[in-house]
Design an enzyme around this catalytic site. Structure first.
Site, PDB file in Angstrom:
ATOM      1  N   GLN A 130       0.861  -1.187   0.000  1.00  0.00           N
ATOM      2  CA  GLN A 130       0.000   0.000   0.000  1.00  0.00           C
ATOM      3  C   GLN A 130       0.896   1.234   0.000  1.00  0.00           C
ATOM      4  O   GLN A 130       1.605   1.471   0.984  1.00  0.00           O
ATOM      5  CB  GLN A 130      -0.850  -0.057   1.269  1.00  0.00           C
ATOM      6  N   GLY A 131       0.894   2.008  -1.070  1.00  0.00           N
ATOM      7  CA  GLY A 131       1.772   3.173  -1.177  1.00  0.00           C
ATOM      8  C   GLY A 131       1.033   4.452  -0.862  1.00  0.00           C
ATOM      9  O   GLY A 131       0.652   5.200  -1.768  1.00  0.00           O
ATOM     10  N   TYR A 132       0.827   4.684   0.429  1.00  0.00           N
ATOM     11  CA  TYR A 132       0.149   5.913   0.863  1.00  0.00           C
ATOM     12  C   TYR A 132       1.173   6.901   1.439  1.00  0.00           C
ATOM     13  O   TYR A 132       1.410   7.952   0.904  1.00  0.00           O
ATOM     14  CB  TYR A 132      -0.874   5.584   1.964  1.00  0.00           C
ATOM     15  N   SER A 133       1.794   6.491   2.582  1.00  0.00           N
ATOM     16  CA  SER A 133       2.593   7.437   3.376  1.00  0.00           C
ATOM     17  C   SER A 133       3.835   7.918   2.645  1.00  0.00           C
ATOM     18  O   SER A 133       4.469   7.164   1.910  1.00  0.00           O
ATOM     19  CB  SER A 133       3.026   6.783   4.679  1.00  0.00           C
ATOM     20  N   SER A 165       4.844  -1.440   4.038  1.00  0.00           N
ATOM     21  CA  SER A 165       4.875  -2.837   4.494  1.00  0.00           C
ATOM     22  C   SER A 165       4.811  -3.757   3.280  1.00  0.00           C
ATOM     23  O   SER A 165       4.055  -3.483   2.331  1.00  0.00           O
ATOM     24  CB  SER A 165       3.674  -3.142   5.394  1.00  0.00           C
ATOM     25  N   GLU A 248      -9.399  -1.582   6.044  1.00  0.00           N
ATOM     26  CA  GLU A 248      -8.159  -1.777   6.795  1.00  0.00           C
ATOM     27  C   GLU A 248      -8.442  -1.785   8.292  1.00  0.00           C
ATOM     28  O   GLU A 248      -8.003  -2.654   9.021  1.00  0.00           O
ATOM     29  CB  GLU A 248      -7.175  -0.653   6.457  1.00  0.00           C
ATOM     30  N   GLU A 378      -3.552   8.901  18.291  1.00  0.00           N
ATOM     31  CA  GLU A 378      -4.098  10.270  18.407  1.00  0.00           C
ATOM     32  C   GLU A 378      -5.160  10.499  17.330  1.00  0.00           C
ATOM     33  O   GLU A 378      -6.216  11.084  17.590  1.00  0.00           O
ATOM     34  CB  GLU A 378      -2.976  11.316  18.259  1.00  0.00           C
TER      35      GLU A 378
END
Ligand code: FAD
Length: 396
Positions: A130-133, A165, A248, A378
């Site tokens: 998963q290429g988000y961050s 990941s 998710e 948070e």
């Protein structure tokens, strides 16, 4: 709320239990559960295991039968998680494909995309990441800078992702890229299904503090994607991303069944460790702490059941999954911290020097990441405050 299972559900449990007994890797039932140390051998072992699970029909049980699932009910899913944890079965290597990409393609993808990708997700022929961050876009994903620019019939992708990941094992990436800067930050983002094995993709490992290698930095240097690899509308990827994240967080909630097993293992540890010749469990402070942890485990489980019931009645998962994510990940961290602390000064020893099973030290170090990945504690608290408790919005 009725916590008992029907005869049919118990029969489902029995069928899975028998299948696992007959099919788990050699030595697994007897307790020899070591995965190969070598990264490539381990990945192959896990791919083979997922393929076997898929041949038995046990990979994505909640998916519709049309796509290779069992159309299993939520209760059957709960039984499934319980039995997998009970048997200590190896994990499914294509976690992201099964829990996130597959369901999102079924909700939003095209029929061609489903036909092309779903069978390979199930049998682990194509592992997904998963290429988000990105370095400056984690909690605030809309700040992402990776770009995709249309040139002829191709999209040219440039930028950097981080904490990816399975990136080092992945064949495909569910990638968010900026396709327009003209509109508000949440607009102008598009989802691509990117081939990870092409020349423009470079994966660099990030080694964690416990020595494990679970995630990576990924660099895209003129990597290529095509129109048929776009999910949803161009510039409207935010909606697709939200859909995937709901899947998710629901998947993460099932972590509770692992927590129950970890608590049972902790009971064994407190019996094994001795103080003044007595098992530690006889010590009043230890007992008090164990009661506190047990009470929290039960609380997380019952909250999970309540949230699942709400989702079932409503027909789709909602913000409640943030409660499951927050409570189970924080409890995981506290449970492992206690397991290490009761080993006294020997708690700092690990690997072959460890006093007890080194699993406690290794997973204590991983447990911090559990409270960050999939959205930090948070951020979950903000979601609970705003969307469940109706509190005023956080200052942004
Ligand atoms: C084990 C693990 C696996 C991961 N796997 C993947 C993956 O496969 N793919 C992927 O794309 N990413 C992955 N990530 C990245 C993860 O999604 C991000 O780390 C996470 O979203 C937080 O972003 P950040 O690290 O940029 O921290 P930041 O967003 O910079 O946050 C820093 C701190 O500020 C706090 N904060 C930020 N915004 C707010 C706010 N509005 N209110 C209150 N506090 C706030 C955060 O809670 C945190 O404590 C993974 C991370 C971990 C730890």
């Amino acid at each position: 709320m009725d916590f008992s299972f029907t005869k049919k559900e118990e029969e489902y449990r029995r069928t899975l239990r028998i299948w696992l007994e007959e099919n788990l890797p050699e030595g697994w039932i007897e307790g020899k559960r070591d995965l190969p140390e070598n990264e490539e051998e381990q990945a192959q072992f896990l791919r083979d295991w997922q393929k076997k699970m898929n041949d038995g029909g046990w990979v994505a049980i909640a998916w519709p039968e049309k796509y290779g699932g069992q159309s299993a009910s939520v209760i059957e899913e709960i039984i499934y998680h319980q039995e997998m944890v009970r048997a200590g079965a190896p994990h499914l290597i294509n976690y992201i494909g099964i829990h996130m990409v597959g369901p999102t393609l079924m909700d939003i993808g095209t029929e061609e995309q489903r036909e092309k990708f779903i069978p390979k997700i199930l049998n682990a022929e194509e592992v997904w990441c998963q290429g988000y961050s990105e370095p400056n876009a984690g909690s605030d994903l809309s700040a992402l800078k990776t770009s995709a620019v249309k040139q002829g019939d191709k999209w040219i992708i440039n930028g950097q992702k981080v904490w990816t990941s399975y990136g080092h094992l992945a064949d495909r990436c569910f990638l968010l890229a900026r396709t327009s800067n003209l509109e508000k930050k949440h607009k102008g983002i598009t989802v691509f299904l990117v081939d990870m094995k092409q020349p423009g993709v470079e994966v660099r490992p990030i080694i964690q503090m416990n020595g494990k290698h679970d995630f990576n930095e990924v660099y895209f240097n003129d990597a290529v994607a095509y129109d048929e690899e776009i999910v949803g509308e161009i510039d409207e990827g935010w909606k697709v991303m939200i859909n995937l994240m709901l899947h998710e967080r629901t998947g993460i909630g099932a972590q509770i069944f692992t927590l129950e097993k970890q608590f049972s293992d902790l009971v064994l540890l407190t019996n094994e460790l001795k103080e003044n010749g007595q098992p530690l469990i006889k010590d009043p402070f230890t007992r008090q702490k164990m009661v506190e942890l047990y009470t929290r485990c039960r609380g997380v489980l019952l909250t999970y059941y309540r949230n699942i019931t709400t989702s079932m009645k409503r027909g789709y998962p909602g913000a409640e999954s943030s409660m499951d994510k927050l409570m189970s990940s924080e409890l995981t961290k506290d449970l492992f911290e206690f397991a290490v602390s009761i080993q006294g000064h020997q708690g700092v020893l690990w690997k072959e020097d460890a006093l007890a099973n080194p699993f406690w030290q290794l997973d204590y170090l991983s447990s911090f990441g559990v409270t960050i990945g999939g959205g930090t504690s948070e951020v979950q608290r903000n979601t609970i405050g705003e969307r469940l408790l109706g509190l005023p919005k956080d200052l942004r």
